[in-house]
Write an enzyme that holds these catalytic residues in place. Structure first.
Site, PDB file in Angstrom:
ATOM      1  N   GLY A  97       0.847  -1.319  -0.095  1.00 20.19           N
ATOM      2  CA  GLY A  97      -0.053   0.037   0.094  1.00 20.19           C
ATOM      3  C   GLY A  97       0.924   1.305   0.190  1.00 20.19           C
ATOM      4  O   GLY A  97       0.470   2.326  -0.410  1.00 20.19           O
ATOM      5  N   ARG A  98       2.031   0.988   0.430  1.00 23.15           N
ATOM      6  CA  ARG A  98       3.032   2.349   0.412  1.00 23.15           C
ATOM      7  C   ARG A  98       4.330   1.919   0.015  1.00 23.15           C
ATOM      8  O   ARG A  98       5.424   2.641   0.252  1.00 23.15           O
ATOM      9  CB  ARG A  98       2.803   2.987   1.693  1.00 23.15           C
ATOM     10  CG  ARG A  98       3.374   2.120   2.976  1.00 23.15           C
ATOM     11  CD  ARG A  98       3.476   2.984   4.176  1.00 23.15           C
ATOM     12  NE  ARG A  98       3.735   1.980   5.172  1.00 23.15           N
ATOM     13  CZ  ARG A  98       4.078   2.497   6.518  1.00 23.15           C
ATOM     14  NH1 ARG A  98       4.283   3.685   6.541  1.00 23.15           N
ATOM     15  NH2 ARG A  98       3.995   1.877   7.331  1.00 23.15           N
ATOM     16  N   GLY A 131      -0.100   6.044   1.382  1.00 20.44           N
ATOM     17  CA  GLY A 131       1.237   5.610   0.614  1.00 20.44           C
ATOM     18  C   GLY A 131       2.511   6.090   1.386  1.00 20.44           C
ATOM     19  O   GLY A 131       3.515   5.980   0.693  1.00 20.44           O
ATOM     20  N   ARG A 181      14.834  -0.880   1.305  1.00 20.17           N
ATOM     21  CA  ARG A 181      14.835  -2.030   2.102  1.00 20.17           C
ATOM     22  C   ARG A 181      15.237  -3.062   1.212  1.00 20.17           C
ATOM     23  O   ARG A 181      14.746  -3.319  -0.127  1.00 20.17           O
ATOM     24  CB  ARG A 181      13.489  -2.397   2.541  1.00 20.17           C
ATOM     25  CG  ARG A 181      13.127  -3.749   3.215  1.00 20.17           C
ATOM     26  CD  ARG A 181      12.081  -3.801   4.281  1.00 20.17           C
ATOM     27  NE  ARG A 181      10.857  -4.016   3.410  1.00 20.17           N
ATOM     28  CZ  ARG A 181       9.621  -4.262   4.128  1.00 20.17           C
ATOM     29  NH1 ARG A 181       9.490  -4.176   5.338  1.00 20.17           N
ATOM     30  NH2 ARG A 181       8.427  -4.941   3.335  1.00 20.17           N
ATOM     31  N   ARG A 188       5.434 -13.669   0.818  1.00 23.95           N
ATOM     32  CA  ARG A 188       4.827 -13.534   2.225  1.00 23.95           C
ATOM     33  C   ARG A 188       3.793 -14.820   2.376  1.00 23.95           C
ATOM     34  O   ARG A 188       3.212 -15.360   1.284  1.00 23.95           O
ATOM     35  CB  ARG A 188       4.207 -12.735   2.776  1.00 23.95           C
ATOM     36  CG  ARG A 188       4.759 -11.244   2.728  1.00 23.95           C
ATOM     37  CD  ARG A 188       4.117 -10.073   2.252  1.00 23.95           C
ATOM     38  NE  ARG A 188       4.823  -8.960   1.727  1.00 23.95           N
ATOM     39  CZ  ARG A 188       5.069  -7.847   2.694  1.00 23.95           C
ATOM     40  NH1 ARG A 188       4.623  -7.988   3.889  1.00 23.95           N
ATOM     41  NH2 ARG A 188       5.837  -7.032   2.230  1.00 23.95           N
ATOM     42  N   ASP A 256       0.619 -11.684   6.464  1.00 22.54           N
ATOM     43  CA  ASP A 256       1.291 -10.735   5.904  1.00 22.54           C
ATOM     44  C   ASP A 256       2.807 -10.415   6.158  1.00 22.54           C
ATOM     45  O   ASP A 256       3.389  -9.780   5.292  1.00 22.54           O
ATOM     46  CB  ASP A 256       0.473  -9.611   5.221  1.00 22.54           C
ATOM     47  CG  ASP A 256      -0.019  -9.026   6.429  1.00 22.54           C
ATOM     48  OD1 ASP A 256      -0.705  -9.485   7.358  1.00 22.54           O
ATOM     49  OD2 ASP A 256       0.389  -7.757   6.422  1.00 22.54           O
ATOM     50  N   ASN A 257       3.181 -10.573   7.368  1.00 24.66           N
ATOM     51  CA  ASN A 257       4.379 -10.051   7.825  1.00 24.66           C
ATOM     52  C   ASN A 257       5.253 -11.234   8.155  1.00 24.66           C
ATOM     53  O   ASN A 257       6.027 -11.312   9.128  1.00 24.66           O
ATOM     54  CB  ASN A 257       4.302  -9.342   9.180  1.00 24.66           C
ATOM     55  CG  ASN A 257       3.502  -7.933   8.926  1.00 24.66           C
ATOM     56  OD1 ASN A 257       3.661  -7.527   7.684  1.00 24.66           O
ATOM     57  ND2 ASN A 257       2.822  -7.400   9.910  1.00 24.66           N
ATOM     58  N   ASP A 266       9.213  -6.490   8.305  1.00 25.61           N
ATOM     59  CA  ASP A 266       8.226  -5.577   8.460  1.00 25.61           C
ATOM     60  C   ASP A 266       8.220  -5.151  10.237  1.00 25.61           C
ATOM     61  O   ASP A 266       7.439  -5.379  10.905  1.00 25.61           O
ATOM     62  CB  ASP A 266       6.682  -5.733   8.240  1.00 25.61           C
ATOM     63  CG  ASP A 266       6.233  -5.383   6.798  1.00 25.61           C
ATOM     64  OD1 ASP A 266       7.316  -4.824   6.107  1.00 25.61           O
ATOM     65  OD2 ASP A 266       4.992  -5.465   6.671  1.00 25.61           O
TER      66      ASP A 266
HETATM   67  P1  AMP Z   1       1.841  -3.112   8.196  1.00 24.45           P
HETATM   68  O1  AMP Z   1       1.017  -3.160   9.357  1.00 24.45           O
HETATM   69  O2  AMP Z   1       2.697  -2.273   8.174  1.00 24.45           O
HETATM   70  O3  AMP Z   1       2.161  -4.735   7.870  1.00 24.45           O
HETATM   71  O4  AMP Z   1       0.645  -2.956   6.791  1.00 24.45           O
HETATM   72  C1  AMP Z   1      -0.489  -3.631   6.708  1.00 24.45           C
HETATM   73  C2  AMP Z   1      -0.954  -3.316   5.303  1.00 24.45           C
HETATM   74  O5  AMP Z   1      -1.169  -1.639   5.278  1.00 24.45           O
HETATM   75  C3  AMP Z   1       0.086  -3.329   4.252  1.00 24.45           C
HETATM   76  O6  AMP Z   1      -0.610  -3.590   3.137  1.00 24.45           O
HETATM   77  C4  AMP Z   1       0.688  -1.881   3.965  1.00 24.45           C
HETATM   78  O7  AMP Z   1       0.984  -1.818   2.645  1.00 24.45           O
HETATM   79  C5  AMP Z   1      -0.619  -0.869   4.410  1.00 24.45           C
HETATM   80  N1  AMP Z   1      -0.288   0.290   4.601  1.00 24.45           N
HETATM   81  C6  AMP Z   1       0.419   0.692   5.680  1.00 24.45           C
HETATM   82  N2  AMP Z   1       0.420   2.119   6.135  1.00 24.45           N
HETATM   83  C7  AMP Z   1      -0.058   2.555   4.830  1.00 24.45           C
HETATM   84  C8  AMP Z   1      -0.266   3.812   4.326  1.00 24.45           C
HETATM   85  N3  AMP Z   1       0.265   5.068   4.989  1.00 24.45           N
HETATM   86  N4  AMP Z   1      -0.835   3.938   2.919  1.00 24.45           N
HETATM   87  C9  AMP Z   1      -1.236   2.906   2.368  1.00 24.45           C
HETATM   88  N5  AMP Z   1      -0.930   1.677   2.900  1.00 24.45           N
HETATM   89  C10 AMP Z   1      -0.552   1.322   4.087  1.00 24.45           C
HETATM   90 MG    MG Z   2       3.385  -5.620   6.690  1.00 27.98          MG
END
Ligand code: AMP
Ligand code: MG
Length: 488
Positions: A97-98, A131, A181, A188, A256-257, A266
């Site tokens: 997502g980002r 993002g 990174r 995953r 997913d992590n 992550d």
């Molecule tokens: P995470 O908790 O960092 O593993 O993220 C979980 C999901 O949320 C993943 O699909 C990330 O890409 C998405 N995500 C986290 N932060 C953002 C953001 N600021 N904008 C868009 N997607 C995000």
């Molecule tokens: Mg993640």
């Protein structure tokens, strides 16, 4: 374009796209958001060298251009990866997502690695998110992932952090940043969950074949997909044991992590234990303690069951046979984990051979540590060096007597025992209050001196310098539990 006369060829990128040959459902080709004035905050020269990349003739502004995504590496076709995941037990469609896979690079020793940008702008998988990433959390991932690498724990690495000079809206406006990174791959458990849910068996098979070729090419099993499951189980058993042995709490072990390569991935609400309290949780949103320190092995097993479920159609045409193959494999995870944990604990205690009562001896020590709220890392350092009057401390007297009797049941000397302990018990770990202090100075005052000083000490955790032992102290002033936040 570059600001100075950087010759991109001289850096030595060996770009080869392979992920984009997978079924299109698994990714979206996409360019990073173009910022205007990115500037370099930190760059990992040693890692660049290891990857066969020479940045000696590249100016900081040009590094910032490359690692913000403004300048496209020739031959690369950046993409956002699709994946799903069980977040706190609930299935969700996710994806980068980002983040963006900037390029795959082949290192001089012929290893394929992902170069990924995090905070590079919205993608089709942003789900309403912006993002973006903020400077503090990206520097935090940089710091902790490099600390994990120095502790010899499989992990993604951090190559650079760049400031975007754009504001990121959170509770307050924060400085935007992009982290670069490096990973063996970003595949995953959640990628497999997405493949079967969205693409069906064909897509799943393509992903599984790709993964085997990329990560486990030595698999010779007649049933190669069962071989894949077993390799991932083995890698995770080793990884989670290493986390437990250093007191690392990941904080958000959603499927997913969990990387198929067996790398830690992550870094969100993660941290290291101070006092030994097995129920420790650092994440601000983990109300039930699902991802507490003590639960990590069981959660890894739960995630591996989700992984095994995705593979069922490939394991056998007969559904029941497939299930029983998967179940037999997954059931080996906790025993494998335990073997790894005990192996590591023996080393932490300076024990070379195996004795029947070792597990009890270890459990007894941990139970005293819990009762006395002893600092997890310091206890092992103090035992090794006999610091802080460790051997005279009455709370350990009875245990130490047993320990001494056990230690002499091996041919190695006390000196050899201490050397073994010093090679696995870090003299320094990232202490939450010190990391926070370094990040605050870096992100609020643009002063990286403390960040770099602390990182230097952390990079050689087994050096046992006087400075390291003095600095590595828990926060005795704070009586509030430490909390970290994800997705910021
Ligand atoms: P995470 O908790 O960092 O593993 O993220 C979980 C999901 O949320 C993943 O699909 C990330 O890409 C998405 N995500 C986290 N932060 C953002 C953001 N600021 N904008 C868009 N997607 C995000
Ligand atoms: Mg993640």
């Amino acid at each position: 374009m570059f600001k100075s006369k950087t010759n991109i060829e001289s850096i030595g990128f060996q770009v080869e796209s392979s992920y984009s040959s997978l079924p299109q459902k698994l990714f979206t080709l996409l360019q990073p958001r173009k910022g205007s004035q990115p500037s370099l905050v930190v760059f990992n020269d040693a890692l660049a060298k290891q990857l066969g990349l020479d940045f000696s003739k590249v100016s900081d502004p040009d590094k910032a251009s490359i690692f913000s995504g403004m300048y496209q590496i020739p031959g690369s076709s950046p993409l956002a990866q699709a994946y799903a995941g069980h977040q706190f037990g609930r299935f969700t469609y996710l994806g980068d997502g980002r983040a963006l896979l900037l390029a795959e690079h082949i290192t001089p020793d012929r290893k394929r690695i992902d170069i990924q940008l995090k905070g590079s702008g919205p993608t089709p998988y942003s789900r309403g998110g912006d993002g973006q990433a903020a400077l503090g959390p990206m520097l935090r991932e940089y710091f902790i992932s490099e600390a994990m690498a120095a502790l010899n724990i499989p992990t993604t690495r951090s190559l650079a952090v760049v400031r975007t000079h754009q504001k990121v809206k959170r509770q307050v406006d924060l400085d935007g940043a992009v982290l670069t990174r490096i990973a063996q791959s970003h595949i995953r458990v959640g990628t497999f969950q997405y493949a079967i849910a969205e693409g069906g068996v064909e897509t799943l098979k393509a992903l599984a074949d790709y993964t085997i070729q990329r990560h486990y090419p030595h698999i010779m099993d007649e049933n190669r997909y069962l071989g894949l499951l077993n390799e991932v189980i083995k890698a995770q058993a080793k990884l989670i044991a290493q986390w437990q042995l250093v007191g690392f709490v990941h904080g958000v072990m959603n499927t997913d992590n969990m990387a198929i390569s067996g790398e830690t991935i992550d870094y969100g609400p993660c941290a290291f234990l101070d006092a030994y309290e097995p129920k420790t949780v650092f994440s601000s949103i983990d109300y039930s303690g699902r991802y507490a320190y003590i639960n990590q092995p069981a959660i890894a097993a739960w995630n591996l069951v989700r992984f095994a479920e995705t593979l069922l159609p490939l394991l056998n045409k007969d559904q029941f046979l497939a299930q029983s193959l998967a179940q037999n494999s997954v059931e080996t995870f906790l025993p494998q984990y335990k073997v790894e944990f005990l192996k590591g604990m023996r080393m932490k205690l300076g024990l070379f051979n195996i004795e029947r009562d070792d597990e009890t001896l270890i459990e007894e020590l941990l139970s005293i540590m819990q009762k006395e709220k002893a600092d997890y890392n310091k206890t092992f350092v103090n035992l090794a060096l006999d610091l802080d009057g460790f051997r005279k401390n009455p709370i350990y007297t009875v245990w130490l007597e047993k320990y001494e009797l056990r230690r002499i049941k091996q041919k190695e000397t006390l000196i050899e025992s201490v050397e073994l302990m010093k090679s696995v018990n870090p003299a320094i770990i990232p202490r939450n209050h010190l990391v926070e202090q370094a990040l605050l100075q870096a992100s609020d005052h643009q002063d990286l001196s403390l960040f770099e000083y602390y990182l230097d000490l952390i990079r050689q955790p087994f050096a046992y310098s006087v400075e390291q032992i003095q600095i590595d102290q828990p926060d005795i002033q704070s009586n509030k539990p430490f909390r970290t936040y994800c997705g910021t």
